[in-house]
Design an enzyme around this catalytic site. Structure first.
Site, mmCIF file in Angstrom:
data_model
loop_
_atom_site.group_PDB
_atom_site.id
_atom_site.type_symbol
_atom_site.label_atom_id
_atom_site.label_comp_id
_atom_site.label_asym_id
_atom_site.label_seq_id
_atom_site.Cartn_x
_atom_site.Cartn_y
_atom_site.Cartn_z
ATOM 1 N N LYS A 206 0.827 -1.230 0.000
ATOM 2 C CA LYS A 206 0.000 0.000 0.000
ATOM 3 C C LYS A 206 0.842 1.251 0.000
ATOM 4 C CE LYS A 206 0.923 1.186 4.472
ATOM 5 N NZ LYS A 206 1.708 2.347 4.871
ATOM 6 N N PRO B 37 8.762 -3.838 -0.963
ATOM 7 C CA PRO B 37 10.021 -3.552 -0.269
ATOM 8 C C PRO B 37 9.911 -3.831 1.232
ATOM 9 C CG PRO B 37 9.349 -1.673 -1.620
ATOM 10 C CD PRO B 37 8.271 -2.695 -1.740
ATOM 11 N N ALA C 64 10.533 -3.324 5.124
ATOM 12 C CA ALA C 64 10.713 -2.159 6.023
ATOM 13 C C ALA C 64 10.725 -0.853 5.237
ATOM 14 C CB ALA C 64 11.985 -2.300 6.863
ATOM 15 N N GLY C 65 9.837 -0.752 4.235
ATOM 16 C CA GLY C 65 9.846 0.397 3.349
ATOM 17 C C GLY C 65 8.675 1.343 3.546
ATOM 18 N N GLY C 66 7.798 1.052 4.513
ATOM 19 C CA GLY C 66 6.618 1.895 4.713
ATOM 20 C C GLY C 66 5.492 1.551 3.762
ATOM 21 N N GLY D 48 4.429 -4.429 3.590
ATOM 22 C CA GLY D 48 4.664 -5.752 2.998
ATOM 23 C C GLY D 48 4.435 -6.873 4.003
ATOM 24 N N SER E 123 2.537 -6.775 6.579
ATOM 25 C CA SER E 123 1.098 -6.820 6.845
ATOM 26 C C SER E 123 0.370 -7.563 5.724
ATOM 27 C CB SER E 123 0.539 -5.405 6.973
ATOM 28 O OG SER E 123 1.159 -4.739 8.055
ATOM 29 N N ASP F 97 -1.720 -2.209 10.419
ATOM 30 C CA ASP F 97 -1.809 -2.163 8.956
ATOM 31 C C ASP F 97 -2.295 -3.472 8.338
ATOM 32 O OD1 ASP F 97 -1.020 0.444 8.647
ATOM 33 O OD2 ASP F 97 1.059 -0.016 8.099
HETATM 34 O O1 C5P Z 1 0.621 -2.206 14.799
HETATM 35 P P1 C5P Z 1 2.024 -2.317 14.326
HETATM 36 O O2 C5P Z 1 2.765 -3.464 14.989
HETATM 37 O O3 C5P Z 1 2.159 -2.359 12.846
HETATM 38 O O4 C5P Z 1 2.741 -0.982 14.776
HETATM 39 C C1 C5P Z 1 4.142 -0.876 14.848
HETATM 40 C C2 C5P Z 1 4.497 0.303 15.729
HETATM 41 O O5 C5P Z 1 4.177 1.508 15.056
HETATM 42 C C3 C5P Z 1 3.778 0.375 17.050
HETATM 43 O O6 C5P Z 1 4.430 -0.375 18.030
HETATM 44 C C4 C5P Z 1 3.821 1.856 17.356
HETATM 45 O O7 C5P Z 1 5.099 2.207 17.848
HETATM 46 C C5 C5P Z 1 3.710 2.478 15.984
HETATM 47 N N1 C5P Z 1 2.312 2.837 15.644
HETATM 48 C C6 C5P Z 1 1.728 3.903 16.295
HETATM 49 N N2 C5P Z 1 0.436 4.243 16.004
HETATM 50 C C7 C5P Z 1 -0.262 3.576 15.058
HETATM 51 C C8 C5P Z 1 0.325 2.499 14.358
HETATM 52 C C9 C5P Z 1 1.625 2.152 14.688
HETATM 53 O O8 C5P Z 1 2.342 4.540 17.148
HETATM 54 N N3 C5P Z 1 -1.517 3.929 14.773
#
Ligand code: C5P
Length: 328
Positions: A36, A125, A127-129, A132, A134, A167
């Site tokens: 995404k 990618p 760890a690319g934001g 992936g 997810s 995500d």
């Molecule tokens: O939910 P997920 O494991 O993908 O989130 C990874 C990290 O990103 C969380 O531990 C948090 O530090 C940060 N995060 C956040 N607020 C969100 C989504 C993610 O602070 N809405």
């Protein structure tokens, strides 16, 4: 390898007949799920759990993860294993992999004890934001739900997905959708036409928690305001107007990502000078997502990014595409 423990109380709620097929008899199920890009991302002040409330617009792009779930031989019964199609992909293949955690969570929730062998092919990618990992988890949920014949509906799978990560629900739905809550509450929105993206990949990934931490530091103890999705953005999507969409792209995490990786500002400049309608940080970065007018422009922007020597790789993808679905 993950060992399963059966927990009898399954999720409740309505079951839909459309997703996914209740096969339970195939020897393997192959599922594709998309990465995404966030067209809009507004981040509020973090709550006591450390998570930030978000208002975001996700768009699923044609960078596709593939998970094949295979029935196990008798001696492996009751384990979840993962094999990476490209063994040098920079992701763990053990119990910490989100696809393994997804299969294990589904088994425990539904009381399945038979286990599964997962094969993962990565195209988003790492760890690319671009979510992936997810997408892998979403694909594993759909694949195992079909393989085991557990028959969970899309809302039931989404509830499990949200427990795996903020995500993870979106790639189940795909297309274009508004995300609220932690980003895990997903509501599809109407769009027209296809959008063309060029993605500039960085040599090294960025950690999502690190970017959120820097966002907090830069807020300096203030309370960042959570904004609604601008009407101009939803109108641009409804009209299929890429140029108007470009004007509405926004990412509250961009300043934090640029602070951690100042060279990304140059990547944005190269893309825009080469004709991108707009380039922004994708999610928590470090991938730069450049929206372009058409495939010809995609080629020019892609060439300029490669020639800049600033990026590790460049990928092109159109959007939106469907969410996780069984393909074989
Ligand atoms: O939910 P997920 O494991 O993908 O989130 C990874 C990290 O990103 C969380 O531990 C948090 O530090 C940060 N995060 C956040 N607020 C969100 C989504 C993610 O602070 N809405």
């Amino acid at each position: 390898m993950s060992h399963l423990r059966a927990v009898p109380d399954g999720p409740t709620g309505p079951r839909e007949s459309t997703v996914p097929p209740r096969s339970g008899s195939a020897s393997s199920v192959r599922v594709e799920a998309p990465g995404k890009v966030n067209l809009f991302l507004s981040v509020g002040a973090s709550g006591p759990d450390g998570y930030h409330p978000l208002t975001t617009v996700f768009q699923a792009v044609r960078l596709i993860e593939t998970v094949t779930a295979r029935r196990q031989s008798a001696q492996d019964h009751g384990t979840v294993t993962l094999t990476l199609e490209e063994p040098d992909a920079d992701v763990p293949a053990d119990d910490s992999n989100l696809a393994v955690r997804a299969a294990t969570l589904l088994a425990q929730t539904t009381g399945v004890s038979e286990g599964v062998d997962l094969l993962l092919r990565k195209r988003v990618p790492v760890a690319g934001g671009m979510a992936g990992g997810s997408a892998d988890a979403a694909a594993a949920l759909v694949a195992c739900n079909a393989l085991w014949g557990t028959g969970l509906s899309l809302p039931e799978l989404s509830a499990l997905a949200a427990r795996l990560g903020a995500d993870v629900p979106f790639p189940l739905t795909g297309a274009t959708a508004v995300g609220s809550g932690r980003g895990d509450l997903v509501t599809p929105i109407m769009t027209r036409g296809a959008y063309h993206w060029v993605f500039a990949l960085a040599e090294e990934g960025l950690s999502t928690p690190a970017v959120f931490r820097r966002f907090d530091e830069m807020a300096g103890g203030g309370q960042p305001a959570l904004h609604d999705v601008p009407e101009a953005l939803t109108a641009a999507l409804r009209a299929g107007d890429a140029r108007a969409l470009a004007g509405s792209l926004h990412n509250d995490l961009q300043a934090a990502a640029l602070d951690l990786r100042p060279e990304l500002a140059e990547v944005i400049a190269v893309a825009e000078e080469a004709g991108a309608l707009r380039a922004i940080v994708s999610g928590s970065g470090p991938t730069i997502a450049a929206l372009v007018e058409d495939p010809g422009s995609a080629q020019r922007v892609s060439r300029a990014l490669k020639a800049s020597g600033l990026v590790a790789d460049v990928l092109r993808a159109d959007a939106p595409v469907a969410g996780a679905r069984v393909v074989g």
